[in-house]
Design a protein around this motif. Structure first.
Motif, mmCIF file in Angstrom:
data_model
loop_
_atom_site.group_PDB
_atom_site.id
_atom_site.type_symbol
_atom_site.label_atom_id
_atom_site.label_comp_id
_atom_site.label_asym_id
_atom_site.label_seq_id
_atom_site.Cartn_x
_atom_site.Cartn_y
_atom_site.Cartn_z
ATOM 1 N N HIS A 177 -37.801 -57.749 32.624
ATOM 2 C CA HIS A 177 -37.117 -58.826 31.920
ATOM 3 C C HIS A 177 -37.913 -60.122 32.012
ATOM 4 N N GLU A 178 -39.051 -60.062 32.673
ATOM 5 C CA GLU A 178 -39.922 -61.222 32.794
ATOM 6 C C GLU A 178 -41.041 -61.088 31.762
ATOM 7 N N ARG A 179 -41.017 -61.947 30.786
ATOM 8 C CA ARG A 179 -41.958 -61.854 29.660
ATOM 9 C C ARG A 179 -43.417 -61.875 30.118
ATOM 10 N N GLN A 180 -43.774 -62.712 31.063
ATOM 11 C CA GLN A 180 -45.161 -62.797 31.509
ATOM 12 C C GLN A 180 -45.625 -61.475 32.134
ATOM 13 N N ARG A 181 -44.774 -60.859 32.932
ATOM 14 C CA ARG A 181 -45.151 -59.580 33.543
ATOM 15 C C ARG A 181 -45.260 -58.482 32.491
ATOM 16 N N LEU A 182 -44.378 -58.517 31.517
ATOM 17 C CA LEU A 182 -44.445 -57.536 30.442
ATOM 18 C C LEU A 182 -45.720 -57.748 29.622
ATOM 19 N N LYS A 183 -46.062 -58.994 29.370
ATOM 20 C CA LYS A 183 -47.301 -59.307 28.642
ATOM 21 C C LYS A 183 -48.519 -58.789 29.412
ATOM 22 N N GLU A 184 -48.521 -58.961 30.718
ATOM 23 C CA GLU A 184 -49.626 -58.458 31.540
ATOM 24 C C GLU A 184 -49.711 -56.934 31.474
ATOM 25 N N ALA A 185 -48.565 -56.253 31.480
ATOM 26 C CA ALA A 185 -48.547 -54.794 31.378
ATOM 27 C C ALA A 185 -49.074 -54.341 30.013
ATOM 28 N N VAL A 186 -48.709 -55.051 28.947
ATOM 29 C CA VAL A 186 -49.211 -54.740 27.604
ATOM 30 C C VAL A 186 -50.717 -54.950 27.554
ATOM 31 N N ASP A 187 -51.197 -56.049 28.101
ATOM 32 C CA ASP A 187 -52.640 -56.320 28.120
ATOM 33 C C ASP A 187 -53.395 -55.249 28.905
ATOM 34 N N GLU A 188 -52.848 -54.842 30.034
ATOM 35 C CA GLU A 188 -53.493 -53.807 30.845
ATOM 36 C C GLU A 188 -53.512 -52.468 30.093
ATOM 37 N N THR A 189 -52.435 -52.157 29.406
ATOM 38 C CA THR A 189 -52.386 -50.937 28.600
ATOM 39 C C THR A 189 -53.463 -50.980 27.523
ATOM 40 N N ASN A 190 -53.616 -52.109 26.856
ATOM 41 C CA ASN A 190 -54.644 -52.234 25.820
ATOM 42 C C ASN A 190 -56.056 -52.092 26.390
ATOM 43 N N ARG A 191 -56.263 -52.566 27.589
ATOM 44 C CA ARG A 191 -57.589 -52.460 28.209
ATOM 45 C C ARG A 191 -57.905 -51.046 28.673
ATOM 46 N N ASN A 192 -56.902 -50.320 29.135
ATOM 47 C CA ASN A 192 -57.161 -49.072 29.852
ATOM 48 C C ASN A 192 -56.763 -47.780 29.144
ATOM 49 N N VAL A 193 -56.013 -47.847 28.073
ATOM 50 C CA VAL A 193 -55.609 -46.635 27.356
ATOM 51 C C VAL A 193 -56.368 -46.606 26.028
ATOM 52 N N LYS A 194 -57.269 -45.657 25.914
ATOM 53 C CA LYS A 194 -58.113 -45.569 24.719
ATOM 54 C C LYS A 194 -57.307 -45.184 23.494
ATOM 55 N N PHE A 195 -57.708 -45.739 22.371
ATOM 56 C CA PHE A 195 -57.215 -45.419 21.029
ATOM 57 C C PHE A 195 -55.843 -46.002 20.700
ATOM 58 N N VAL A 196 -55.072 -46.420 21.691
ATOM 59 C CA VAL A 196 -53.705 -46.901 21.465
ATOM 60 C C VAL A 196 -53.684 -48.417 21.543
ATOM 61 N N LYS A 197 -52.931 -49.025 20.646
ATOM 62 C CA LYS A 197 -52.749 -50.474 20.636
ATOM 63 C C LYS A 197 -51.292 -50.772 20.977
ATOM 64 N N ALA A 198 -51.080 -51.601 21.998
ATOM 65 C CA ALA A 198 -49.741 -52.039 22.389
ATOM 66 C C ALA A 198 -49.540 -53.466 21.901
ATOM 67 N N LEU A 199 -48.392 -53.713 21.291
ATOM 68 C CA LEU A 199 -48.064 -55.042 20.775
ATOM 69 C C LEU A 199 -46.712 -55.470 21.321
ATOM 70 N N LEU A 200 -46.656 -56.682 21.817
ATOM 71 C CA LEU A 200 -45.422 -57.263 22.335
ATOM 72 C C LEU A 200 -44.788 -58.106 21.247
ATOM 73 N N SER A 201 -43.521 -57.863 20.979
ATOM 74 C CA SER A 201 -42.812 -58.590 19.929
ATOM 75 C C SER A 201 -42.697 -60.070 20.280
ATOM 76 N N GLU A 202 -42.892 -60.895 19.286
ATOM 77 C CA GLU A 202 -42.720 -62.338 19.459
ATOM 78 C C GLU A 202 -41.239 -62.721 19.452
ATOM 79 N N ASP B 178 -38.376 -60.443 20.079
ATOM 80 C CA ASP B 178 -37.525 -59.757 21.034
ATOM 81 C C ASP B 178 -38.219 -59.740 22.394
ATOM 82 N N GLU B 179 -37.560 -60.213 23.404
ATOM 83 C CA GLU B 179 -38.159 -60.388 24.731
ATOM 84 C C GLU B 179 -38.812 -59.130 25.299
ATOM 85 N N ALA B 180 -38.210 -57.958 25.123
ATOM 86 C CA ALA B 180 -38.737 -56.762 25.778
ATOM 87 C C ALA B 180 -39.090 -55.662 24.785
#
Length: 136
Positions: A58-83, A85-87
């Motif tokens: 429920h913490e937007r900054q932590r969720l953003k960090e998890a999305v960024d880490e997913t984008n860096r480390n999971v090949k071929f997949v793009k994760a996008l955080l909604s502007e 909706d919070e989660a």
């Protein structure tokens, strides 16, 4: 690769696939709703999970960090955080088809890559909230 081949492979792997008139095909895999988005160019495959369920952050900054880490480390997949909706996180996989690929090879790969990305993102968001959740 024709749309029918892709849909047949989705059905073989996931069971039911429902046609969505303006979008493409909707199906479920491992508890998540997926879309096979049909465009005008049949040489491009686009699959997405429009809303990843199971995220506990429920913490937007932590969720953003998890999305960024997913984008860096999971090949071929793009994760996008909604502007808006919070989660709300969308995962997508776009693939340009080559002449020697078949639906039987690429469709399971795409679905499993998105499924892996869901687990990766969930682990990062759940760990961000409760590090002892996974015995760390």
């Amino acid at each position: 690769m024709r749309k029918e081949e892709v849909v047949n492979e989705i059905r073989r792997m996931c069971g039911q696939a429902v046609r969505m008139q303006s979008l493409g095909w909707h199906f479920r895999y491992n508890g998540q709703a997926y879309f096979y988005v049909v465009g005008k160019d049949e040489s491009m495959l686009r699959f997405c999970i429009p809303f990843v369920t199971g995220i506990c952050s429920h913490e937007r900054q932590r969720l953003k960090e998890a999305v960024d880490e997913t984008n860096r480390n999971v090949k071929f997949v793009k994760a996008l955080l909604s502007e808006k909706d919070e989660a709300k996180v969308l995962l997508s996989y776009d693939h340009k088809i080559t002449d020697n690929e078949s639906a039987k090879d690429i469709v399971p790969h795409i679905i499993k890559a998105l499924d892996f990305a869901v687990g990766y993102l969930e682990e990062r968001t759940n760990n961000a909230i409760n590090p002892s959740f996974f015995g760390s």
